[in-house]
Write an enzyme that holds these catalytic residues in place. Sequence first.
Site, mmCIF file in Angstrom:
data_model
loop_
_atom_site.group_PDB
_atom_site.id
_atom_site.type_symbol
_atom_site.label_atom_id
_atom_site.label_comp_id
_atom_site.label_asym_id
_atom_site.label_seq_id
_atom_site.Cartn_x
_atom_site.Cartn_y
_atom_site.Cartn_z
ATOM 1 N N CYS A 161 0.835 -1.207 0.000
ATOM 2 C CA CYS A 161 0.000 0.000 0.000
ATOM 3 C C CYS A 161 0.864 1.250 0.000
ATOM 4 C CB CYS A 161 -0.919 -0.010 1.222
ATOM 5 S SG CYS A 161 -1.914 1.491 1.344
ATOM 6 N N CYS A 171 -0.385 4.162 2.074
ATOM 7 C CA CYS A 171 -0.141 4.051 3.521
ATOM 8 C C CYS A 171 1.322 4.296 3.861
ATOM 9 C CB CYS A 171 -0.483 2.653 4.044
ATOM 10 S SG CYS A 171 -1.896 1.851 3.324
ATOM 11 N N ASP A 172 2.233 3.791 3.055
ATOM 12 C CA ASP A 172 3.625 3.698 3.498
ATOM 13 C C ASP A 172 4.648 4.519 2.704
ATOM 14 O OD1 ASP A 172 2.847 1.946 5.500
ATOM 15 O OD2 ASP A 172 3.005 0.202 4.203
#
Length: 312
Positions: A134, A137-138
């Site tokens: 992701c 997200c990261d």
Amino acid sequence: MAQHHKLIILGSGPAGSTAAIYAARSNIAPVVFEGMQPGGQLTITTEVENFPGFPDGVMGPEIVDIFKRQAEKFCAKYIFDEAIGADLSKRPFKLQMHEAEYTCDALIIATGAVARWLGIPSESKYRGHGVSACATCDAFFFRDKKVTVVGGGDTAMEEATFLTKFATKVTIIHRRGELRASKIMQEKAFKNPKIEFAYFSLVHEIIGEMNPPHITGVILKDVRDNSLRTLEVDGVFMGIGHVPNSHIFKGQLEMDENGYIITEGKTTKTTVPGVFACGDVQDHLYRQAISAAGTGCMAALDAERFLSSEGL
Ligand code: NDP
């Protein structure tokens, strides 16, 4: 004898728990089946920094627990089990769990999706320590670093493009010489000076160190001659697709060719009246905790209206 509930919610990620909070506050007394990975994909994320209300960030498992506590406060009941079969052909709907059979007047499907992973041992070893599925997200953790994205579809192009906001270089690793992604997404990636391509390549192994855990590169295998080479990177993002958890409803609800449940217009209604779908099981485009939570709220409102219209 099957236990009956007015509303059953399948799944306890942001979609399922938001649906539970709304339904519980409407006095519907929903029963949530948490699934085998309670909280869903958020529980494998490390820090969540983009969910409004948490200016200092929050760990994935913690926010899942907060959702659940909030729903339980209004008397939503959570059960650790998953649906392994469903009969939506007539009401009440029948659901087979591992432990028992249940029936319900309305059903909210919030079973989510799972990222497709390569399945090599080094991938699980470094998951959360340089290996992610992701970018949204990261990506932030890879500022001024070199990363790679595996895959040749729209997800890979999108993840790679997003990662260029942070990383100095993004190498897209694709197993063929031709991308699967839509032309427009391909063009965008081709035009981006930070994106490079490693075609005809498979990730043979992810290499790194354990103290502290981080990755140092990937060993690529050229599918044309099986030769190996090392690409030095700090992060590996999987962009090889997602699989919606919708298989038990196959043939009973309308789905697209990838198995995502189709919902009607701006609602969460499926093709079976009384069955609603929210979160990633019906959304391959946004796939965010906050958008899943939003559709969870919509599903609870849709279910509540359905139950009232049926005099239930
Ligand atoms: P796709 O199935 O379209 O693409 C998956 C990619 O990963 C393919 O290039 C495939 O290679 C590769 N792949 C699959 N398994 C492996 C493996 N084991 N090893 C190496 N490579 C592998 O999935 P996407 O998630 O990209 O897209 C799914 C759907 O969502 C599509 O309809 C897409 O258009 C849509 N989508 C739309 C977006 C948008 O419009 N903004 C953004 C993201 C997705 P190969 O090509 O050789 O099969």
